[in-house]
Design a protein around this motif. Structure first.
Motif, PDB file in Angstrom:
ATOM      1  N   VAL A  47      41.000  41.725  41.108  1.00 25.56           N
ATOM      2  CA  VAL A  47      40.958  41.011  39.784  1.00 25.56           C
ATOM      3  C   VAL A  47      40.833  39.442  39.996  1.00 25.56           C
ATOM      4  N   SER A  48      41.490  38.872  40.976  1.00 27.56           N
ATOM      5  CA  SER A  48      41.601  37.429  41.058  1.00 27.56           C
ATOM      6  C   SER A  48      40.483  36.989  41.825  1.00 27.56           C
ATOM      7  N   GLU A  49      39.309  37.774  42.587  1.00 28.10           N
ATOM      8  CA  GLU A  49      38.228  37.266  42.931  1.00 28.10           C
ATOM      9  C   GLU A  49      37.266  37.242  42.090  1.00 28.10           C
ATOM     10  N   GLU A  50      37.458  38.078  40.934  1.00 32.25           N
ATOM     11  CA  GLU A  50      36.394  38.174  39.902  1.00 32.25           C
ATOM     12  C   GLU A  50      36.738  36.947  38.885  1.00 32.25           C
ATOM     13  N   VAL A  51      37.903  36.698  38.595  1.00 27.62           N
ATOM     14  CA  VAL A  51      38.390  35.569  37.985  1.00 27.62           C
ATOM     15  C   VAL A  51      37.875  34.239  38.447  1.00 27.62           C
ATOM     16  N   LEU A  52      37.811  34.229  39.834  1.00 29.99           N
ATOM     17  CA  LEU A  52      37.549  32.806  40.497  1.00 29.99           C
ATOM     18  C   LEU A  52      36.122  32.769  40.576  1.00 29.99           C
ATOM     19  N   ARG A  53      35.301  33.854  40.576  1.00 32.45           N
ATOM     20  CA  ARG A  53      33.972  33.822  40.353  1.00 32.45           C
ATOM     21  C   ARG A  53      33.423  33.327  39.016  1.00 32.45           C
ATOM     22  N   HIS A  54      34.076  33.744  38.052  1.00 33.46           N
ATOM     23  CA  HIS A  54      33.834  33.368  36.800  1.00 33.46           C
ATOM     24  C   HIS A  54      34.169  31.961  36.361  1.00 33.46           C
ATOM     25  N   CYS A  55      35.409  31.386  36.845  1.00 33.21           N
ATOM     26  CA  CYS A  55      36.080  30.265  36.217  1.00 33.21           C
ATOM     27  C   CYS A  55      35.770  29.331  37.331  1.00 33.21           C
ATOM     28  N   GLY A  56      35.450  29.576  38.570  1.00 37.06           N
ATOM     29  CA  GLY A  56      35.280  28.550  39.796  1.00 37.06           C
ATOM     30  C   GLY A  56      36.274  27.682  40.025  1.00 37.06           C
ATOM     31  N   SER A  57      36.202  26.845  40.902  1.00 40.28           N
ATOM     32  CA  SER A  57      37.369  26.224  41.770  1.00 40.28           C
ATOM     33  C   SER A  57      38.129  25.458  40.737  1.00 40.28           C
ATOM     34  N   ARG A  58      37.918  25.151  39.631  1.00 38.05           N
ATOM     35  CA  ARG A  58      38.872  24.234  38.743  1.00 38.05           C
ATOM     36  C   ARG A  58      40.182  24.942  38.486  1.00 38.05           C
TER      37      ARG A  58
END
Length: 198
Positions: A47-58
């Motif tokens: 889940v966290s990896e998918e959220v990071l892909r969507h939202c980016g490093s911000r």
């Protein structure tokens, strides 16, 4: 003591946690859906990896290169309904899966605290559904005092929930979360005792 699954819902800072904790003192296993949502966003989960892909490093924490900063993520989703809906579509299935496993793995009654009890798919797990309602000014003051939010940020979070359907007509009990804590606890004990004797 017969096993009862009690779902507790209501707005942010309404008093849900106080009711859950009182039920815990009466022997229930307490589950906080918000805490489970923290767990599914821990580093290296799918889940966290998918959220990071969507939202980016911000949304990354300044202290941990792979850890999501929930405050930064919150600033995005609490101001953009589409982003909130997307996030929930990713996180809710895993949250429900984990909570279902916890409930099925215990013989104790369960006090399940969840803001989106009805809209997340958790409602069918519950034998009882309780709603906690509180004056928005009390919610605002609690968010400022307990979570350190500015008044502006507290009001943003409360406003985001004002259009939510709490399904009042489906509730087995509605509590006023703004009354003195001892009175609230007494009401919880009274309702609990009735459930145990039915």
């Amino acid at each position: 003591m017969k096993k009862i699954i009690i779902g507790i819902t209501g707005g942010i800072a309404s008093g849900k946690s106080e009711i859950r904790r009182e039920l815990e003192s009466l022997g229930c296993l307490g589950i906080d859906a918000d805490r489970i949502s923290h767990e599914v966003l821990e580093p290296n989960t799918s889940v966290s990896e998918e959220v990071l892909r969507h939202c980016g490093s911000r949304i990354l924490s300044d202290r941990n290169i792979r850890k999501i900063d929930r405050n930064k993520l919150g600033e995005i989703v609490f101001e953009n309904h589409n982003e909130l809906e997307w996030l929930e579509s990713i996180t809710h299935p895993e949250i429900i899966n984990r909570i279902t496993q916890i409930i099925s793995g215990t013989d104790r009654s369960v006090a399940l605290e969840a803001i989106k009890l009805n809209d997340s798919g958790l409602s069918p797990l519950c034998d009882q559904k309780w709603l906690v309602e509180t004056d928005p000014e009390i919610q605002t003051n609690r968010l400022m005092r307990k979570r350190g939010l500015s008044r502006e940020n507290a009001l943003i979070r409360i406003r985001m929930q004002q259009n939510m359907n709490w399904h009042r007509d489906e509730m087995d009990h509605i509590f006023n979360g703004g009354i003195p804590l001892e009175d609230l606890k007494a009401e919880v004990r009274k309702v609990w005792n009735v459930l145990q004797t039915d």
